[in-house]
Design a protein around this motif. Structure first.
Motif, mmCIF file in Angstrom:
data_model
loop_
_atom_site.group_PDB
_atom_site.id
_atom_site.type_symbol
_atom_site.label_atom_id
_atom_site.label_comp_id
_atom_site.label_asym_id
_atom_site.label_seq_id
_atom_site.Cartn_x
_atom_site.Cartn_y
_atom_site.Cartn_z
ATOM 1 N N TYR A 298 0.821 -1.207 0.000
ATOM 2 C CA TYR A 298 0.000 0.000 0.000
ATOM 3 C C TYR A 298 0.860 1.264 0.000
ATOM 4 O O TYR A 298 0.505 2.272 -0.625
ATOM 5 N N ALA A 299 1.979 1.214 0.710
ATOM 6 C CA ALA A 299 2.817 2.408 0.856
ATOM 7 C C ALA A 299 3.950 2.475 -0.160
ATOM 8 O O ALA A 299 4.674 3.477 -0.201
ATOM 9 N N ALA A 300 4.104 1.444 -0.986
ATOM 10 C CA ALA A 300 5.293 1.339 -1.849
ATOM 11 C C ALA A 300 5.436 2.518 -2.802
ATOM 12 O O ALA A 300 6.530 3.078 -2.949
ATOM 13 N N ILE A 301 4.355 2.908 -3.461
ATOM 14 C CA ILE A 301 4.441 3.987 -4.448
ATOM 15 C C ILE A 301 4.808 5.305 -3.765
ATOM 16 O O ILE A 301 5.683 6.048 -4.241
ATOM 17 N N PHE A 302 4.151 5.614 -2.641
ATOM 18 C CA PHE A 302 4.475 6.832 -1.903
ATOM 19 C C PHE A 302 5.940 6.829 -1.480
ATOM 20 O O PHE A 302 6.650 7.827 -1.638
ATOM 21 N N LEU A 303 6.396 5.713 -0.924
ATOM 22 C CA LEU A 303 7.768 5.631 -0.434
ATOM 23 C C LEU A 303 8.778 5.740 -1.574
ATOM 24 O O LEU A 303 9.831 6.365 -1.421
ATOM 25 N N LEU A 304 8.447 5.144 -2.711
ATOM 26 C CA LEU A 304 9.349 5.204 -3.860
ATOM 27 C C LEU A 304 9.482 6.642 -4.365
ATOM 28 O O LEU A 304 10.589 7.109 -4.672
ATOM 29 N N VAL A 305 8.357 7.351 -4.443
ATOM 30 C CA VAL A 305 8.386 8.752 -4.885
ATOM 31 C C VAL A 305 9.157 9.612 -3.888
ATOM 32 O O VAL A 305 9.960 10.474 -4.267
ATOM 33 N N MET A 306 8.919 9.402 -2.598
ATOM 34 C CA MET A 306 9.641 10.167 -1.576
ATOM 35 C C MET A 306 11.143 9.915 -1.649
ATOM 36 O O MET A 306 11.949 10.842 -1.481
ATOM 37 N N ALA A 307 11.528 8.666 -1.871
ATOM 38 C CA ALA A 307 12.953 8.337 -1.947
ATOM 39 C C ALA A 307 13.604 8.992 -3.164
ATOM 40 O O ALA A 307 14.691 9.580 -3.056
ATOM 41 N N LEU A 308 12.964 8.913 -4.309
ATOM 42 C CA LEU A 308 13.535 9.464 -5.536
ATOM 43 C C LEU A 308 13.637 10.982 -5.490
ATOM 44 O O LEU A 308 14.586 11.560 -6.022
ATOM 45 N N THR A 309 12.654 11.647 -4.882
ATOM 46 C CA THR A 309 12.726 13.103 -4.762
ATOM 47 C C THR A 309 13.669 13.525 -3.637
ATOM 48 O O THR A 309 14.355 14.538 -3.743
ATOM 49 N N GLY A 310 13.719 12.749 -2.565
ATOM 50 C CA GLY A 310 14.593 13.105 -1.450
ATOM 51 C C GLY A 310 16.063 13.060 -1.796
ATOM 52 O O GLY A 310 16.870 13.795 -1.207
ATOM 53 N N LEU A 311 16.431 12.239 -2.763
ATOM 54 C CA LEU A 311 17.838 12.142 -3.153
ATOM 55 C C LEU A 311 18.371 13.425 -3.769
ATOM 56 O O LEU A 311 19.588 13.614 -3.847
ATOM 57 N N THR A 312 17.490 14.320 -4.216
ATOM 58 C CA THR A 312 17.953 15.587 -4.791
ATOM 59 C C THR A 312 18.630 16.471 -3.744
ATOM 60 O O THR A 312 19.384 17.381 -4.100
ATOM 61 N N TRP A 313 18.374 16.222 -2.460
ATOM 62 C CA TRP A 313 19.034 16.981 -1.392
ATOM 63 C C TRP A 313 20.294 16.283 -0.888
ATOM 64 O O TRP A 313 21.029 16.871 -0.098
ATOM 65 N N SER A 314 20.527 15.066 -1.322
ATOM 66 C CA SER A 314 21.676 14.314 -0.816
ATOM 67 C C SER A 314 22.905 14.437 -1.692
ATOM 68 O O SER A 314 24.016 14.619 -1.184
ATOM 69 N N PHE A 315 22.724 14.335 -3.015
ATOM 70 C CA PHE A 315 23.863 14.310 -3.920
ATOM 71 C C PHE A 315 23.684 15.325 -5.046
ATOM 72 O O PHE A 315 22.660 15.300 -5.739
ATOM 73 N N PRO A 316 24.653 16.201 -5.258
ATOM 74 C CA PRO A 316 24.558 17.163 -6.363
ATOM 75 C C PRO A 316 24.472 16.484 -7.722
ATOM 76 O O PRO A 316 23.761 16.950 -8.620
ATOM 77 N N TRP A 317 25.218 15.364 -7.911
ATOM 78 C CA TRP A 317 25.195 14.680 -9.205
ATOM 79 C C TRP A 317 23.814 14.120 -9.491
ATOM 80 O O TRP A 317 23.355 14.131 -10.647
ATOM 81 N N TYR A 318 23.124 13.632 -8.456
ATOM 82 C CA TYR A 318 21.768 13.117 -8.662
ATOM 83 C C TYR A 318 20.814 14.265 -8.973
ATOM 84 O O TYR A 318 19.943 14.134 -9.844
#
Length: 447
Positions: free
Chosen positions: A269-289
């Motif tokens: 049930y939460a997989a899609i939300f979590l996947l979107v959050m993870a992919l967008t959250g990485l923009t604050w972690s790595f400049p190359w991403y």
């Protein structure tokens, strides 16, 4: 004249996975001679039998081969899902839990400190903006200056006056009385949750872009995306009947079954939300991403000047005094009235030296803002940047934050994002439980 009669010849089922048995209809000439007709019928039935039998063998072999490949691939993905989760599971729990705690931070803080964010009494007209800002300025130390003001459209909400230091400091003032409600300070709990979510309490030092905590969060988030993808693939059942079973959380069949269902059904049930959050959250972690992410949507990332040097404290203080002298609060009020007239339905307005904005709050981006630049010498607006007229790629850049925190679709989406983050925090715990239970069960069976 020849007559034709239809005969039904029953064939063997193609394989056990077919939902219903097939049959073949054949057409045979009806001869006057009974013996010739019977001979022809036997001949045709024999041909059909052997051709169907050969087809069945071929089809069954291919199906079995594909089934074996899928089974082995799922087994491999299940091991990958497990061994990726074991080292980073607790980190993912901390990231998801702290993220869930931040979803409703604003609402919780406004409920706790309502006197800070609201005025005591709404009157017909607020005091002039220059008068309010001069009163705030008089209460500040010499080293602190006013950098801007946020004016809400709702009359019962207090004005927010932004300060030069410390970072993101501000004061709330009652615009009808001129009384200072208090200074904004982020709650210690939410500060801890934010630092835990972003850096595992190990923030980068001033002037640095990376820290050990930030690196661990980024790597764990990357692994989390692979864990989610492999989990979705492993979750897919063999039959449609299994879909219903794997989407049901049972509470009446014991604790072990509940943990199992929570991991499978809750995770799905939460997989899609979590996947979107993870992919967008990485923009604050790595400049190359972040650069690659923006490039996918056609967003140009401006190059930053890496060779700049920090000015000395004396020069910074001097510029601060210069900015203080040129801050024309009467001009700010004029610009505010101009921007408000151009955006009558905006949620809030902001004014600072040379810049102004109106939060128009689009559905997909609550922080959508119409931006303006003006000449401080003449007080005339020189540039207008309307959110509605921006290219789609630039809008996506501002939508990323809203998608990450779940604020893009209103309160209902934020509730779903909150629940999904909480489920994400439980997935490693339930996964550890199921893994250890299976491991100890194997040991006990060997004894």
């Amino acid at each position: 004249m020849q007559n034709y009669t239809r005969y039904r010849a029953k064939t063997i089922p193609i394989n056990r996975y077919l939902s219903s048995r097939k049959s073949t209809i054949i057409t045979i000439k009806r001869y006057s001679d009974k013996a010739a007709r019977q001979k022809e019928k036997v001949l045709i039935l024999t041909k059909i039998y052997f051709s169907t039998f050969a087809t069945e063998l071929c089809f069954s072999a291919n199906t079995r081969y594909i089934y074996i490949i899928i089974k082995r691939m799922k087994k491999l993905l299940h091991k990958l899902h497990l061994w990726l989760s074991i080292p980073v599971g607790l980190i993912i729990t901390l990231i998801c839990f702290s993220g869930a705690m931040l979803v409703f931070e604003t609402e919780i803080c406004e409920a706790i400190d309502s006197d800070l964010y609201r005025v005591k009494e709404v009157k017909s007209q607020p005091k002039p903006l220059p008068e309010l800002l001069r009163e705030v300025e008089a209460s500040l130390p010499d080293s602190v200056e006013i950098t801007g003001v946020n004016i809400p459209a709702e009359p019962h909400r207090a004005y927010q006056v932004n300060l030069s230091k410390p970072s993101r400091a501000s004061i709330y003032i009652d615009q009808y009385t001129g009384e200072i409600n208090g200074k904004y300070e982020r709650k210690a709990f939410f500060t801890t949750m934010f630092r835990l979510h972003r850096w595992l309490l190990n923030a980068p030092e001033p002037g640095e872009k990376m820290s050990a905590g930030k690196m661990v969060v980024g790597i764990s988030t990357i692994l989390f995306t692979f864990i989610l993808i492999t989990g979705i693939i492993v979750w897919i059942p063999k039959t449609w009947k299994g879909v219903r079973n794997r989407l049901t959380i049972t509470t009446t069949r014991g604790l072990s079954r509940f943990w199992y269902d929570l991991h499978l059904a809750g995770g799905m049930y939460a997989a899609i939300f979590l996947l979107v959050m993870a992919l967008t959250g990485l923009t604050w972690s790595f400049p190359w991403y972040r650069t690659a992410f923006h490039a996918v949507f056609g967003i140009e990332t401006p190059a930053k000047n890496e060779g700049h040097h920090k000015p000395d404290k004396g020069g910074a203080h001097k510029r601060s005094e210069e900015r203080k002298e040129i801050s024309d609060y009467a001009q700010w009020e004029t610009i505010y009235n101009t921007v408000r007239a151009a955006n009558p339905i905006a949620k809030s307005y902001s004014v600072s030296n040379g810049n102004a904005g109106a939060n128009v709050g689009a559905f997909a981006c609550p922080r959508a803002t119409n931006r303006y630049k003006y000449d401080t010498a003449t007080g005339q607006i020189t540039e207008t940047d309307l959110y509605a007229e921006r290219p789609g790629a630039q809008k996506i850049q501002s939508i990323v934050y809203a998608v990450h925190v779940g604020s893009w679709g209103g309160t209902s989406i934020r509730i779903l994002a909150f629940v999904a983050a909480l489920i994400g925090a439980t997935l490693p715990i339930t996964g550890y439980y199921l893994w250890l239970k299976k491991k100890f069960k194997k040991k006990s069976s060997k004894k």
